[in-house]
Scaffold this motif. Sequence first.
Motif, mmCIF file in Angstrom:
data_model
loop_
_atom_site.group_PDB
_atom_site.id
_atom_site.type_symbol
_atom_site.label_atom_id
_atom_site.label_comp_id
_atom_site.label_asym_id
_atom_site.label_seq_id
_atom_site.Cartn_x
_atom_site.Cartn_y
_atom_site.Cartn_z
ATOM 1 N N SER A 1 5.525 -33.387 -44.189
ATOM 2 C CA SER A 1 4.668 -34.029 -43.185
ATOM 3 C C SER A 1 3.549 -33.094 -42.742
ATOM 4 C CB SER A 1 5.489 -34.502 -41.983
ATOM 5 O OG SER A 1 6.102 -33.418 -41.327
ATOM 6 N N THR A 2 3.837 -31.800 -42.647
ATOM 7 C CA THR A 2 2.805 -30.840 -42.284
ATOM 8 C C THR A 2 1.789 -30.698 -43.414
ATOM 9 O OG1 THR A 2 4.345 -29.675 -40.845
ATOM 10 C CG2 THR A 2 2.380 -28.464 -41.511
ATOM 11 N N CYS B 1 -0.886 -33.729 -54.709
ATOM 12 C CA CYS B 1 -0.421 -32.995 -53.526
ATOM 13 C C CYS B 1 0.887 -32.266 -53.802
ATOM 14 C CB CYS B 1 -0.256 -33.943 -52.346
ATOM 15 S SG CYS B 1 -1.819 -34.611 -51.747
ATOM 16 N N GLN B 2 1.759 -32.865 -54.589
ATOM 17 C CA GLN B 2 3.057 -32.229 -54.868
ATOM 18 C C GLN B 2 2.929 -31.009 -55.782
ATOM 19 O OE1 GLN B 2 2.422 -35.502 -55.665
ATOM 20 N NE2 GLN B 2 3.243 -36.013 -57.667
ATOM 21 N N ALA B 3 1.751 -30.756 -56.335
ATOM 22 C CA ALA B 3 1.539 -29.586 -57.198
ATOM 23 C C ALA B 3 1.426 -28.297 -56.399
ATOM 24 C CB ALA B 3 0.284 -29.779 -58.043
ATOM 25 N N PHE B 4 1.252 -28.420 -55.082
ATOM 26 C CA PHE B 4 1.072 -27.252 -54.230
ATOM 27 C C PHE B 4 2.420 -26.764 -53.716
ATOM 28 C CE2 PHE B 4 -2.868 -29.500 -54.268
ATOM 29 C CZ PHE B 4 -3.834 -28.503 -54.278
ATOM 30 N N ASP B 5 2.643 -25.472 -53.824
ATOM 31 C CA ASP B 5 3.860 -24.856 -53.309
ATOM 32 C C ASP B 5 3.524 -24.219 -51.965
ATOM 33 O OD1 ASP B 5 6.429 -23.861 -53.074
ATOM 34 O OD2 ASP B 5 5.992 -22.074 -54.270
ATOM 35 N N LEU B 6 3.660 -25.000 -50.915
ATOM 36 C CA LEU B 6 3.267 -24.541 -49.587
ATOM 37 C C LEU B 6 4.504 -24.302 -48.731
ATOM 38 C CD1 LEU B 6 0.400 -27.130 -49.030
ATOM 39 C CD2 LEU B 6 0.180 -24.756 -49.790
ATOM 40 N N ILE C 1 -3.135 -22.193 -44.449
ATOM 41 C CA ILE C 1 -2.563 -23.156 -45.409
ATOM 42 C C ILE C 1 -3.683 -23.984 -46.035
ATOM 43 C CG2 ILE C 1 -1.068 -25.181 -45.697
ATOM 44 C CD1 ILE C 1 0.517 -22.606 -45.265
ATOM 45 N N ARG C 2 -4.607 -24.445 -45.212
ATOM 46 C CA ARG C 2 -5.713 -25.253 -45.739
ATOM 47 C C ARG C 2 -6.636 -24.415 -46.618
ATOM 48 N NH1 ARG C 2 -5.125 -27.775 -40.405
ATOM 49 N NH2 ARG C 2 -6.834 -26.546 -39.521
ATOM 50 N N LYS D 1 -5.046 -34.158 -44.748
ATOM 51 C CA LYS D 1 -5.847 -35.090 -43.955
ATOM 52 C C LYS D 1 -6.978 -34.359 -43.240
ATOM 53 C CE LYS D 1 -5.549 -38.425 -40.195
ATOM 54 N NZ LYS D 1 -4.742 -38.967 -39.121
ATOM 55 N N VAL D 2 -6.689 -33.205 -42.645
ATOM 56 C CA VAL D 2 -7.725 -32.427 -41.954
ATOM 57 C C VAL D 2 -8.834 -32.032 -42.931
ATOM 58 C CG1 VAL D 2 -8.207 -30.240 -40.759
ATOM 59 C CG2 VAL D 2 -6.196 -31.593 -40.128
ATOM 60 N N LEU D 3 -8.450 -31.561 -44.115
ATOM 61 C CA LEU D 3 -9.440 -31.192 -45.129
ATOM 62 C C LEU D 3 -10.285 -32.390 -45.551
ATOM 63 C CD1 LEU D 3 -7.253 -28.804 -47.295
ATOM 64 C CD2 LEU D 3 -9.306 -28.147 -46.018
#
Length: 109
Positions: free
Chosen positions: A54-55, A44-49, A27-28, A61-63
């Motif tokens: 929350s995930t 962030c909302q531009a990504f279709d994940l 995912i990252r 955050k990790v990135l």
Amino acid sequence: MADTQLPEPALAEIRLAAVLHALADPIRLQIAAELARDQGELACQAFDLPVTKSTTTHHFKVLREAGVIRQCRRGTSRMSHLRTADLGTLFPGLLDGILAAHLAEAGRP
């Protein structure tokens, strides 16, 4: 309203192990690839994940904490972009190689 920069490591604090760990997750890696393709900044909302909100927040955050991306708050959005120049300075060719391998792998049957 001014942009608010979110906490991130300084250039001298970025570690190879943290960058590799951050990009080891599919995912990252997808997030990094989309940011590289856009070559700018994306909300962030531009990504279709395929994960919950929350995930998704956790992955960003990790990135950010690994030094792979830079984020700022702009209004109600969090804008993200790759720290391409910083990573290129510290680890020449690493990000390009990882992203090229990701694209090649995506094109395989």
